[in-house]
Design a protein around this motif. Structure first.
Motif, PDB file in Angstrom:
ATOM      1  N   MET A 142     -38.468 -26.284  20.000  1.00  0.00           N
ATOM      2  CA  MET A 142     -37.106 -26.247  20.523  1.00  0.00           C
ATOM      3  C   MET A 142     -37.146 -26.056  22.032  1.00  0.00           C
ATOM      4  N   LYS A 143     -36.287 -26.787  22.750  1.00  0.00           N
ATOM      5  CA  LYS A 143     -36.182 -26.605  24.192  1.00  0.00           C
ATOM      6  C   LYS A 143     -34.969 -25.724  24.493  1.00  0.00           C
ATOM      7  N   ILE A 144     -35.222 -24.662  25.236  1.00  0.00           N
ATOM      8  CA  ILE A 144     -34.189 -23.668  25.534  1.00  0.00           C
ATOM      9  C   ILE A 144     -34.127 -23.439  27.034  1.00  0.00           C
ATOM     10  N   THR A 145     -32.933 -23.506  27.585  1.00  0.00           N
ATOM     11  CA  THR A 145     -32.729 -23.168  28.987  1.00  0.00           C
ATOM     12  C   THR A 145     -32.108 -21.780  29.072  1.00  0.00           C
ATOM     13  N   VAL A 146     -32.708 -20.921  29.875  1.00  0.00           N
ATOM     14  CA  VAL A 146     -32.188 -19.575  30.084  1.00  0.00           C
ATOM     15  C   VAL A 146     -31.578 -19.527  31.473  1.00  0.00           C
ATOM     16  N   ILE A 147     -30.260 -19.391  31.530  1.00  0.00           N
ATOM     17  CA  ILE A 147     -29.537 -19.280  32.798  1.00  0.00           C
ATOM     18  C   ILE A 147     -29.551 -17.809  33.219  1.00  0.00           C
ATOM     19  N   GLY A 148     -30.033 -17.544  34.429  1.00  0.00           N
ATOM     20  CA  GLY A 148     -30.296 -16.163  34.824  1.00  0.00           C
ATOM     21  C   GLY A 148     -31.668 -15.746  34.340  1.00  0.00           C
ATOM     22  N   GLY A 149     -32.577 -16.712  34.310  1.00  0.00           N
ATOM     23  CA  GLY A 149     -33.878 -16.507  33.679  1.00  0.00           C
ATOM     24  C   GLY A 149     -34.888 -15.722  34.476  1.00  0.00           C
ATOM     25  N   THR A 150     -34.498 -15.180  35.635  1.00  0.00           N
ATOM     26  CA  THR A 150     -35.435 -14.380  36.424  1.00  0.00           C
ATOM     27  C   THR A 150     -35.012 -12.921  36.538  1.00  0.00           C
ATOM     28  N   ASP A 180     -31.311 -30.649  31.128  1.00  0.00           N
ATOM     29  CA  ASP A 180     -31.813 -31.937  30.643  1.00  0.00           C
ATOM     30  C   ASP A 180     -32.718 -31.740  29.424  1.00  0.00           C
ATOM     31  N   GLY A 181     -32.317 -32.298  28.295  1.00  0.00           N
ATOM     32  CA  GLY A 181     -33.118 -32.222  27.078  1.00  0.00           C
ATOM     33  C   GLY A 181     -33.028 -30.918  26.318  1.00  0.00           C
ATOM     34  N   ALA A 182     -32.209 -29.980  26.793  1.00  0.00           N
ATOM     35  CA  ALA A 182     -32.137 -28.670  26.141  1.00  0.00           C
ATOM     36  C   ALA A 182     -31.361 -28.736  24.830  1.00  0.00           C
ATOM     37  N   ASP A 183     -31.869 -28.062  23.816  1.00  0.00           N
ATOM     38  CA  ASP A 183     -31.148 -27.901  22.557  1.00  0.00           C
ATOM     39  C   ASP A 183     -30.174 -26.722  22.649  1.00  0.00           C
ATOM     40  N   THR A 184     -30.649 -25.648  23.269  1.00  0.00           N
ATOM     41  CA  THR A 184     -29.899 -24.394  23.347  1.00  0.00           C
ATOM     42  C   THR A 184     -29.878 -23.891  24.783  1.00  0.00           C
TER      43      THR A 184
END
Length: 246
Positions: free
Chosen positions: A1-9, A49-53
């Motif tokens: 699964m591709k996951i983007t975490v916004i605020g990931g730092t 781009d390409g993120a599922d979640t």
């Protein structure tokens, strides 16, 4: 699964990125430091781009009357970009009892963020957490004069940030709740007693004075910050966390 975490730092985001990667997921960590600007939308299409979640753990730079505008703009930008990218699950981190404290600008802002997500085009999950153990020193600093700390007797049930991350990871990799999950620590305290315990364990000579008009949490009425039945309760106790963090 591709996951983007916004605020990931940040405090939560960096732990979440690491946990999801350890579980074998493809994870993109996005924040201002990586070139993402949620307010303008710059970098959003690339990040999603390409993120599922998408898991949004970003935060307003202020807790005042400017925070509702921040959450409105960023949530609208994120939902629109997610729809363009074909994202199938949007997750946000919110606060237990957030809609019960309209006296606070920041809590109204987070409530608005939840409302926008619920009304958006994408299946969603909202994880509401209680106050983090890591923030207790900051809470005490707001009302400390160097010798005493003034705190209200507001009921709280705080949680370790690592336990919030565990809940977020489970929700992000499962089907959307289209609802809300509350997460909290195992024990309830009054905020003033929590302050006393903290100072005692840290061998801090300051004294806690109960003052129901002191600090941000003085605006909270009753036990609305304590989770209701059905919440996910973490195992990490505050005393154990304090000992481990020393």
């Amino acid at each position: 699964m591709k996951i983007t975490v916004i605020g990931g730092t940040g405090l939560i985001g960096s732990q979440l990125v690491a946990r999801l990667r350890e579980a074998g997921h493809e994870v993109v960590a996005s924040s201002l430091s990586t070139g993402l600007d949620l307010l303008t939308g710059a970098g959003l299409d690339e990040a999603l781009d390409g993120a599922d979640t998408v898991v949004n753990v970003s935060n307003s730079p202020t807790f005042d009357e400017a925070s509702p505008a921040f959450f409105r703009t960023t949530m609208e930008n994120l939902l629109a970009a997610g729809e363009r990218a074909g994202v199938t699950h949007q997750v946000i981190l919110s606060i237990v009892g957030v809609d019960q404290v309209p006296q606070l600008d920041y809590y109204r802002a987070k409530t608005l963020q939840e409302e926008l997500l619920r009304g958006g085009p994408t299946p969603y999950s909202i994880v509401r957490a209680t106050q983090f153990y890591e923030f207790m020193d900051a809470v005490m600093s707001w009302t400390s004069d160097g010798e005493t700390v003034r705190l209200p007797a507001t009921p709280v049930q705080p949680i370790a940030s690592a336990d919030v991350v565990a809940a977020l990871a489970d929700v992000a990799t499962a089907p959307p709740l289209n609802g809300t999950l509350d997460v909290a620590g195992p024990d309830a305290f009054s905020l003033d007693d929590l302050g006393r315990l903290t100072l005692e364990r840290q061998k801090d000579p300051r004294t806690v004075v109960t003052d129901d008009k002191a600090g941000m949490f003085a605006a909270v009425e009753g036990d609305v910050l304590v989770p209701r039945p059905g919440a996910r309760l973490a195992a990490t106790r505050y005393e154990d966390w304090l000992s481990a963090s020393r």
